[in-house]
Design an enzyme around this catalytic site. Structure first.
Site, mmCIF file in Angstrom:
data_model
loop_
_atom_site.group_PDB
_atom_site.id
_atom_site.type_symbol
_atom_site.label_atom_id
_atom_site.label_comp_id
_atom_site.label_asym_id
_atom_site.label_seq_id
_atom_site.Cartn_x
_atom_site.Cartn_y
_atom_site.Cartn_z
ATOM 1 N N ILE A 102 0.895 -1.274 0.029
ATOM 2 C CA ILE A 102 -0.079 -0.115 -0.020
ATOM 3 C C ILE A 102 0.896 1.174 0.053
ATOM 4 C CG2 ILE A 102 -0.190 -0.031 2.554
ATOM 5 C CD1 ILE A 102 -3.317 0.990 2.098
ATOM 6 N N CYS A 103 0.440 2.243 -0.333
ATOM 7 C CA CYS A 103 0.838 3.775 -0.348
ATOM 8 C C CYS A 103 2.007 3.587 -1.462
ATOM 9 C CB CYS A 103 1.272 4.076 0.953
ATOM 10 S SG CYS A 103 1.516 5.846 1.277
ATOM 11 N N ALA A 104 3.181 3.809 -1.111
ATOM 12 C CA ALA A 104 4.486 3.973 -1.669
ATOM 13 C C ALA A 104 5.191 2.768 -1.962
ATOM 14 C CB ALA A 104 5.785 4.836 -1.117
ATOM 15 N N PHE A 125 0.290 5.298 -4.056
ATOM 16 C CA PHE A 125 0.373 6.817 -3.761
ATOM 17 C C PHE A 125 0.936 7.570 -4.890
ATOM 18 C CE2 PHE A 125 1.699 10.732 -1.668
ATOM 19 C CZ PHE A 125 0.667 10.720 -0.644
#
Length: 183
Positions: A102-104, A125
């Site tokens: 998740i995210c970066a 992200f």
């Protein structure tokens, strides 16, 4: 019982690590946390100051897991630099076992280290695409025949964790956890 490994480094996003850990525990998944640090300590300071002690260091990981999860945050670069973690993730992919990020982490870890192929759609992200063409703006994306789960940002962590539950143990477990957190 299904098993999960969550890798954490100093600077890992608090919400993404702790919320995912909590939701998987509620679903009855046996979760192990592993620290990735230069000094081989199990104590991690997450990106917003939460301090946690992982169950083991990444070097102590020696078993297979049904899913390996990589949270994002500033610690993502440290996670991406861990040869042991990358080897674990590649083995997961090769053996068609679940990988989630998740995210970066989808861009910085999964894509940059060859865990995600060019044709795989992934969430992550904004700004961490690194030239990847199949980046989506959805909150959570499931691809790779259900084996790859990616999330966009901290705000989508609950959906990300619940999607892991659904993919790993099924809709019934997903609905059970959902009913206990959203009465």
């Amino acid at each position: 019982m299904k098993t999960a490994l969550i890798a954490m480094a100093n600077g890992t996003e608090d919400i993404e690590a702790i919320t995912t850990l909590d939701i998987l525990n509620r679903a009855g998944i046996k979760v192990t946390t592993a620290s990735v640090t230069s000094d081989n300590t199990r104590m991690i300071r997450l990106s917003n100051g939460t301090v946690t002690i992982c169950n083991m260091t990444i070097d102590e990981v020696c078993e297979n897991y049904d899913i390996v999860i990589v949270p994002g945050g500033p610690g993502t670069k440290t996670l991406a630099s861990s040869e042991k973690l990358i080897n674990i993730l590649k083995k997961q992919k090769d053996e068609k076992r679940h990988v989630a990020a998740i995210c970066a982490a989808p861009g910085v870890v999964l894509y940059n280290k060859g865990i995600i192929d060019d044709g795989t759609v992934m969430a992550g992200f904004p700004g961490t695409e690194n030239g990847y063409d199949n980046f989506t703006d959805k909150g959570v994306e499931v691809s790779g025949n259900g084996y790859i789960i990616t999330g966009r940002a901290p705000a989508y962590t609950m959906e990300f964790a619940l999607t892991i539950v659904k993919q790993l143990i099924g809709i019934s477990a997903y609905q059970d956890v959902l009913s206990r957190i959203y009465p």
